[in-house]
Design a protein around this motif. Structure first.
Motif, PDB file in Angstrom:
ATOM      1  N   MET A  73      -9.405 -20.708  -5.885  1.00 19.79           N
ATOM      2  CA  MET A  73      -8.564 -20.231  -6.546  1.00 19.79           C
ATOM      3  C   MET A  73      -7.024 -21.264  -7.117  1.00 19.79           C
ATOM      4  SD  MET A  73      -5.125 -18.515  -3.745  1.00 19.79           S
ATOM      5  CE  MET A  73      -5.114 -20.348  -3.147  1.00 19.79           C
ATOM      6  N   HIS A 129      -4.708 -24.029  -8.559  1.00 17.05           N
ATOM      7  CA  HIS A 129      -3.010 -24.197  -7.692  1.00 17.05           C
ATOM      8  C   HIS A 129      -2.241 -24.689  -8.231  1.00 17.05           C
ATOM      9  CE1 HIS A 129      -5.380 -23.593  -3.423  1.00 17.05           C
ATOM     10  NE2 HIS A 129      -6.358 -23.357  -3.654  1.00 17.05           N
ATOM     11  N   GLY A 172      -3.738 -16.871  -7.850  1.00 17.22           N
ATOM     12  CA  GLY A 172      -3.665 -17.521  -6.840  1.00 17.22           C
ATOM     13  C   GLY A 172      -1.640 -17.381  -6.563  1.00 17.22           C
ATOM     14  N   GLU A 202      -3.867 -17.618   0.248  1.00 12.67           N
ATOM     15  CA  GLU A 202      -5.272 -17.597   0.493  1.00 12.67           C
ATOM     16  C   GLU A 202      -5.601 -16.275   0.438  1.00 12.67           C
ATOM     17  OE1 GLU A 202      -4.810 -20.783   2.129  1.00 12.67           O
ATOM     18  OE2 GLU A 202      -4.492 -22.562   1.639  1.00 12.67           O
ATOM     19  N   TYR A 233      -7.008 -14.033  -1.832  1.00 10.94           N
ATOM     20  CA  TYR A 233      -7.275 -14.895  -2.932  1.00 10.94           C
ATOM     21  C   TYR A 233      -9.043 -14.257  -2.271  1.00 10.94           C
ATOM     22  CZ  TYR A 233     -11.301 -17.543  -5.192  1.00 10.94           C
ATOM     23  OH  TYR A 233     -11.934 -18.272  -6.098  1.00 10.94           O
TER      24      TYR A 233
END
Length: 410
Positions: free
Chosen positions: A194, A196, A302, A358, A361
């Motif tokens: 993912m 960030h 994300g 999170e 995802y």
């Protein structure tokens, strides 16, 4: 097996086109030989040509009534309708003639708002599959002559359906129909970590500018939010203008509420992935979203999702909650709820919502959205259709013909 695919658009940014191209790349290695019918030689035509896919081009439009908004559209409504019907008739003849040489096993129409494939299948005496991706009349796509036409075709012999959500399947009363399956559009089969990226202070909506996307609710909520926050985040709307009349109405609202400096209609973009990675949140306001492909894309990038808790988006949120045990996105149903969520997001730092991102995802990378799995589901459905058609033909041929009354024993 040879499948004739009928598409309503060649626009590479259209959700149905994106889903089709991804599905096709998975089906070809399984043994599907595609013949793709397109209305023009633009967009994905060039990509399919590069891949060596056989293509049939024939001019046609969706099997829906032309737009009626605005004086110009009202004046041109009847001529456009007649032209659309003539094009449809010519396309059916042209496509049938060329498809006969391909010896297709079935016809698969990539949308529910195009009936050409259904009529071609009847002329070829092969089964037909509708890929139902939209609520049609609920989003302003009024089928000629009525929605009942589609319902009748779905219930006709040798007719099958693939629905991109359980909600759509239920809407068309196909939940208990064994000639219908649900297959999510899935997504990228290459799962990467993912992203960030550092979040930037702006809200994002990705979608064409048309009433079906619920932009009026978004602007009303944004106006309320803007009036309550000292330093409001700007709103970016990334998508082409599909309805000019509707767009001008939105612009009038923006100007009337002094939002010119805060609302940015960006037009069609090629950097949507990057925008999603940078945005503090993606907002989905469509009241009748068939599936929510943008939901999936944003979660993979994300991006925090603020979604209208209805139809396809609700289904994806519910799937996530079942998998994760808690919410994966921020849900709203009303204008005031959306405004409140936007205020909360602005008041908190982006990492306050890391757990939501999170969970979202992990959800979209789970098995239920795996593209290979869903492609296999479509392929298995094809085989079921072919086997079912063979069995029905065999059973019908084994039934003895009725004895004429005058030859029966007395």
């Amino acid at each position: 097996m040879t499948i004739l695919y009928v598409l309503h658009t060649t626009n590479p940014g259209n959700g149905a086109s994106v889903a089709f191209m991804s599905m096709l790349q998975g089906l070809i290695p399984l043994g599907v030989t595609p013949v793709v019918v397109l209305p023009d030689q633009e967009g994905i035509y060039h990509e399919l040509k590069r891949q060596g896919v056989e293509i049939i081009c024939s001019r046609y439009r969706m099997s829906t009534f032309p737009y009626l908004k605005g004086m110009k559209n009202k004046v041109l409504f009847l001529p456009r309708l007649i032209a659309r019907l003539i094009l449809t008739h010519q396309a059916i003849r042209n496509i049938t003639r060329q498809a006969k040489e391909c010896h297709v096993d079935m016809v698969h129409t990539n949308t529910s708002v195009l009936s050409i494939g259904y009529h071609v299948a009847k002329r070829l005496s092969v089964p037909h599959v509708y890929h139902i991706r939209e609520y049609a009349d609920k989003i302003g796509l009024h089928i000629i002559p009525s929605q009942h036409t589609l319902v009748s075709q779905l219930g006709a012999p040798h007719s099958y359906a693939i629905c991109i959500s359980r909600d759509l399947q239920a809407y068309y009363r196909l939940s208990d129909n064994n000639r219908s399956v649900v297959s999510y559009d899935g997504g990228d089969t290459q799962q990467e970590p993912m992203p960030h990226n550092k979040k930037e202070p702006f809200f994002l909506l990705v979608g064409r500018v048309q009433q079906a996307k619920g932009l009026e609710l978004l602007l009303e909520a944004y106006a309320s939010y803007h009036a309550q926050i000292q330093r409001p985040y700007p709103l970016y709307i990334a998508g082409g203008i599909a309805d000019a009349h509707y767009y001008h109405r939105l612009i009038a609202f923006v100007r009337a509420h002094d939002l010119d400096e805060s609302v940015n209609f960006m037009g069609q973009r090629r950097d949507v992935d990057q925008l999603m990675q940078r945005a503090v949140a993606l907002i989905l306001t469509s009241p009748y979203e068939g599936f929510g492909l943008t939901f999936m894309e944003a979660a993979r990038k994300g991006c925090l999702i603020i979604g209208r808790y209805t139809t396809g988006v609700k289904e994806q949120m519910d799937n996530g909650k079942e998998l994760e045990g808690t919410d994966i996105a921020l849900a709203f149903q009303t204008t005031s709820q959306l405004a409140s969520i936007m205020i909360d997001v602005t008041k908190h730092t982006p990492n306050h919502y890391d757990l939501y991102r999170e969970r979202a995802y992990r959800t979209v990378c789970s098995e239920i959205y795996d593209q290979k799995r869903n492609v296999q589901r479509v392929f298995d459905f094809y085989n079921q259709i072919i086997q079912r058609e063979k069995n029905e033909t065999k059973n019908n041929s084994s039934i003895p013909a009725a004895i004429p009354p005058h030859t029966r024993e007395r």
